[in-house]
Design a protein around this motif. Sequence first.
Motif, PDB file in Angstrom:
ATOM      1  N   ARG A 188       0.830  -1.203   0.000  1.00 43.40           N
ATOM      2  CA  ARG A 188       0.000   0.000   0.000  1.00 43.40           C
ATOM      3  C   ARG A 188       0.863   1.250   0.000  1.00 43.40           C
ATOM      4  O   ARG A 188       0.622   2.209  -0.733  1.00 43.40           O
ATOM      5  N   GLU A 189       1.871   1.213   0.879  1.00 41.40           N
ATOM      6  CA  GLU A 189       2.750   2.352   1.032  1.00 41.40           C
ATOM      7  C   GLU A 189       3.465   2.646  -0.289  1.00 41.40           C
ATOM      8  O   GLU A 189       3.511   3.769  -0.764  1.00 41.40           O
ATOM      9  N   LYS A 190       4.002   1.606  -0.912  1.00 39.81           N
ATOM     10  CA  LYS A 190       4.774   1.807  -2.137  1.00 39.81           C
ATOM     11  C   LYS A 190       3.904   2.319  -3.267  1.00 39.81           C
ATOM     12  O   LYS A 190       4.290   3.215  -4.008  1.00 39.81           O
ATOM     13  N   ILE A 191       2.714   1.766  -3.372  1.00 36.98           N
ATOM     14  CA  ILE A 191       1.828   2.209  -4.447  1.00 36.98           C
ATOM     15  C   ILE A 191       1.423   3.652  -4.233  1.00 36.98           C
ATOM     16  O   ILE A 191       1.357   4.432  -5.180  1.00 36.98           O
ATOM     17  N   TYR A 192       1.182   4.001  -2.977  1.00 34.81           N
ATOM     18  CA  TYR A 192       0.837   5.400  -2.691  1.00 34.81           C
ATOM     19  C   TYR A 192       1.967   6.310  -3.147  1.00 34.81           C
ATOM     20  O   TYR A 192       1.744   7.342  -3.769  1.00 34.81           O
ATOM     21  N   GLN A 193       3.212   5.885  -2.840  1.00 35.83           N
ATOM     22  CA  GLN A 193       4.352   6.727  -3.217  1.00 35.83           C
ATOM     23  C   GLN A 193       4.506   6.802  -4.728  1.00 35.83           C
ATOM     24  O   GLN A 193       4.832   7.858  -5.274  1.00 35.83           O
ATOM     25  N   VAL A 194       4.267   5.700  -5.427  1.00 33.28           N
ATOM     26  CA  VAL A 194       4.373   5.704  -6.885  1.00 33.28           C
ATOM     27  C   VAL A 194       3.462   6.779  -7.468  1.00 33.28           C
ATOM     28  O   VAL A 194       3.887   7.614  -8.255  1.00 33.28           O
ATOM     29  N   PHE A 195       2.199   6.767  -7.033  1.00 31.75           N
ATOM     30  CA  PHE A 195       1.269   7.712  -7.629  1.00 31.75           C
ATOM     31  C   PHE A 195       1.475   9.124  -7.127  1.00 31.75           C
ATOM     32  O   PHE A 195       1.187  10.086  -7.827  1.00 31.75           O
TER      33      PHE A 195
ATOM     34  N   LEU B 158     -27.092  19.123 -17.300  1.00 31.75           N
ATOM     35  CA  LEU B 158     -26.683  17.761 -17.006  1.00 31.75           C
ATOM     36  C   LEU B 158     -27.863  16.860 -16.698  1.00 31.75           C
ATOM     37  O   LEU B 158     -27.707  15.659 -16.623  1.00 31.75           O
ATOM     38  N   GLY B 159     -29.023  17.466 -16.484  1.00 38.26           N
ATOM     39  CA  GLY B 159     -30.190  16.648 -16.168  1.00 38.26           C
ATOM     40  C   GLY B 159     -30.034  15.877 -14.887  1.00 38.26           C
ATOM     41  O   GLY B 159     -30.427  14.725 -14.805  1.00 38.26           O
ATOM     42  N   ASP B 160     -29.428  16.498 -13.865  1.00 41.03           N
ATOM     43  CA  ASP B 160     -29.292  15.841 -12.561  1.00 41.03           C
ATOM     44  C   ASP B 160     -28.314  14.692 -12.538  1.00 41.03           C
ATOM     45  O   ASP B 160     -28.349  13.875 -11.621  1.00 41.03           O
ATOM     46  N   SER B 161     -27.471  14.544 -13.519  1.00 38.94           N
ATOM     47  CA  SER B 161     -26.452  13.495 -13.422  1.00 38.94           C
ATOM     48  C   SER B 161     -25.356  13.978 -12.507  1.00 38.94           C
ATOM     49  O   SER B 161     -25.099  15.158 -12.400  1.00 38.94           O
ATOM     50  N   GLN B 162     -24.725  13.018 -11.841  1.00 39.91           N
ATOM     51  CA  GLN B 162     -23.631  13.405 -10.955  1.00 39.91           C
ATOM     52  C   GLN B 162     -22.538  12.371 -11.017  1.00 39.91           C
ATOM     53  O   GLN B 162     -22.806  11.172 -11.173  1.00 39.91           O
ATOM     54  N   VAL B 163     -21.321  12.857 -10.866  1.00 39.70           N
ATOM     55  CA  VAL B 163     -20.216  11.890 -10.781  1.00 39.70           C
ATOM     56  C   VAL B 163     -19.381  12.191  -9.544  1.00 39.70           C
ATOM     57  O   VAL B 163     -19.071  13.347  -9.261  1.00 39.70           O
ATOM     58  N   VAL B 164     -19.068  11.149  -8.802  1.00 43.83           N
ATOM     59  CA  VAL B 164     -18.215  11.283  -7.626  1.00 43.83           C
ATOM     60  C   VAL B 164     -16.903  10.584  -7.945  1.00 43.83           C
ATOM     61  O   VAL B 164     -16.887   9.415  -8.300  1.00 43.83           O
ATOM     62  N   VAL B 165     -15.820  11.342  -7.866  1.00 42.36           N
ATOM     63  CA  VAL B 165     -14.512  10.765  -8.134  1.00 42.36           C
ATOM     64  C   VAL B 165     -13.867  10.419  -6.808  1.00 42.36           C
ATOM     65  O   VAL B 165     -13.706  11.283  -5.955  1.00 42.36           O
ATOM     66  N   CYS B 166     -13.498   9.156  -6.650  1.00 48.68           N
ATOM     67  CA  CYS B 166     -12.921   8.701  -5.395  1.00 48.68           C
ATOM     68  C   CYS B 166     -11.530   8.160  -5.683  1.00 48.68           C
ATOM     69  O   CYS B 166     -11.338   7.396  -6.620  1.00 48.68           O
ATOM     70  N   ASP B 167     -10.556   8.564  -4.912  1.00 44.41           N
ATOM     71  CA  ASP B 167      -9.205   8.076  -5.107  1.00 44.41           C
ATOM     72  C   ASP B 167      -8.539   8.033  -3.747  1.00 44.41           C
ATOM     73  O   ASP B 167      -8.912   8.777  -2.852  1.00 44.41           O
ATOM     74  N   ILE B 168      -7.528   7.179  -3.599  1.00 43.28           N
ATOM     75  CA  ILE B 168      -6.887   7.087  -2.291  1.00 43.28           C
ATOM     76  C   ILE B 168      -5.705   8.034  -2.204  1.00 43.28           C
ATOM     77  O   ILE B 168      -5.177   8.295  -1.123  1.00 43.28           O
ATOM     78  N   ASN B 169      -5.326   8.617  -3.348  1.00 42.99           N
ATOM     79  CA  ASN B 169      -4.121   9.428  -3.373  1.00 42.99           C
ATOM     80  C   ASN B 169      -4.462  10.902  -3.497  1.00 42.99           C
ATOM     81  O   ASN B 169      -5.117  11.311  -4.455  1.00 42.99           O
ATOM     82  N   ARG B 170      -4.011  11.692  -2.535  1.00 41.17           N
ATOM     83  CA  ARG B 170      -4.371  13.104  -2.515  1.00 41.17           C
ATOM     84  C   ARG B 170      -3.787  13.875  -3.698  1.00 41.17           C
ATOM     85  O   ARG B 170      -4.438  14.746  -4.267  1.00 41.17           O
TER      86      ARG B 170
END
Lengths: 310, 150
Positions: free
Chosen positions: A47-54, A145-157
């Motif tokens: 987890r740590e390494k992947i976080y650092q990569v991104f 947009l006709g009430d469409s919504q998108v939520v973008v979720c990511d673990i990396n700030r």
Amino acid sequence: MAAVRLCRCRCRALLSRVRGAPRALRGLAAGPEMHFGFQSVTEEERREKIYQVFESVAKKYDVMNDSMTLGIHRVWKDILVHKMNPSPGTLLLDVAGGTGDIAFRFINYVRAVRERQLQRKLKHHQNLSWQEIFENYQEDKSDSLGDSQVVVCDINREMLKVGKQKAQHLGYSEGLSWVLGNAEELPFDDDMFDVYTIAFGIRNVTRIDLALEEAYRVLKPGGRFLCLEFSHVSNPLLSRLYDLYSFQVIPVLGEVIAGDWKSYQYLVESIRRFPPQEELKAMIEDAGFFKVDYENLNFGIVAIHSGFKL
Amino acid sequence: MYGKTLHQGAARLKTTLAHSSLCGTHRLPAQRGAGPEAAAMLRGGGRAVAGLLRRAAAGSREQHRDRDPGSRIQEQGSGSARPQPPEPSLLRFLVCPLSKKPLRYEEATNELINEELGIAYPIIDGIPNMVPEAARMTHKKPPAEDSEQP
């Protein structure tokens, strides 16, 4: 009085610690050996390494994508959104959405569909009064947009920051939200979203089965799961050319453009370690999805897996 | 009067802002009400006073338009990050990742609080940080950067 409150607080803390214990155990105990590219690491390390990569590639992520795939990644993402075929009013959760590519495409698509809808409505109306025409123009402004919504979720700030800046730069503001969250433990309630997408992200999730279960949980019944990911090429000749390109060219590009050989070495190794199409299909079925199917793009270099929660 | 109770840098900041026509004394009682957390944040703000003054001057112009006392307090304390409240449309989706129960938005500290478990998730740059490692226990009062494994 204060003592009682303190006791209650301690109980709450204990409860949350007990809740958290299985997760902590999974990480702290030496843990099952996992892979980080071709290295063997513990879960926490991974987890740590992947976080650092991104974290390190975040600023140059889009540039690198364009240069590594010669711009073809845009076509792949367009195909994904076309396959999704969202109608206005759709709620999309884009996990590992980082820089927002899928989210922006979704918004564009829904806007276009919405415009066509409104134009069709206008054509059918003959003999509109001035009042009705005026109202129509008012609606258009707030309803593109006709009430469409998108939520973008990511673990990396860092990735989210880059995505947010891009959104401001390109002028996307309506219907778009950003959340920092873990795909294995999504901060959303059950039965919330119409579509769940994860584009080039599931490879980096440490526990794919948990992520798939969370995907199943947050989708509404009838919701669709879409996964765009690098996959296995079956054609032997192409496979050799692809390997050559991956291992010789991509890390060099990474060094030249982003100044980061190791991250891109990780990238190509992780593609090799990722389960092939059929295995991923089985995992998706295990999570409870029905009508699971995959579509190979470019002979298997990339595959779109799709499943429904029924 | 306020210089005694708050850190020197924060006091200097306040007097500078008090001179600017947009910020008046009506804000100060709100600061007192915010309690030890605001004091901690103002202490942090005191360390980066120069940059803070510049940003506060720009920010307070904007915030005068917003009329949001909560974020004005945050403005002084948080230094580089200008906290923006999250969109209401996002708030209706979010739940605690651990217990899946709804959260309460706390304007004073710009956090999402789960009453049941007593934890608070920070909102940084308008992006809520919904990872359990980043949550802090509300009955203790550690700085928000501490990672607690609940």
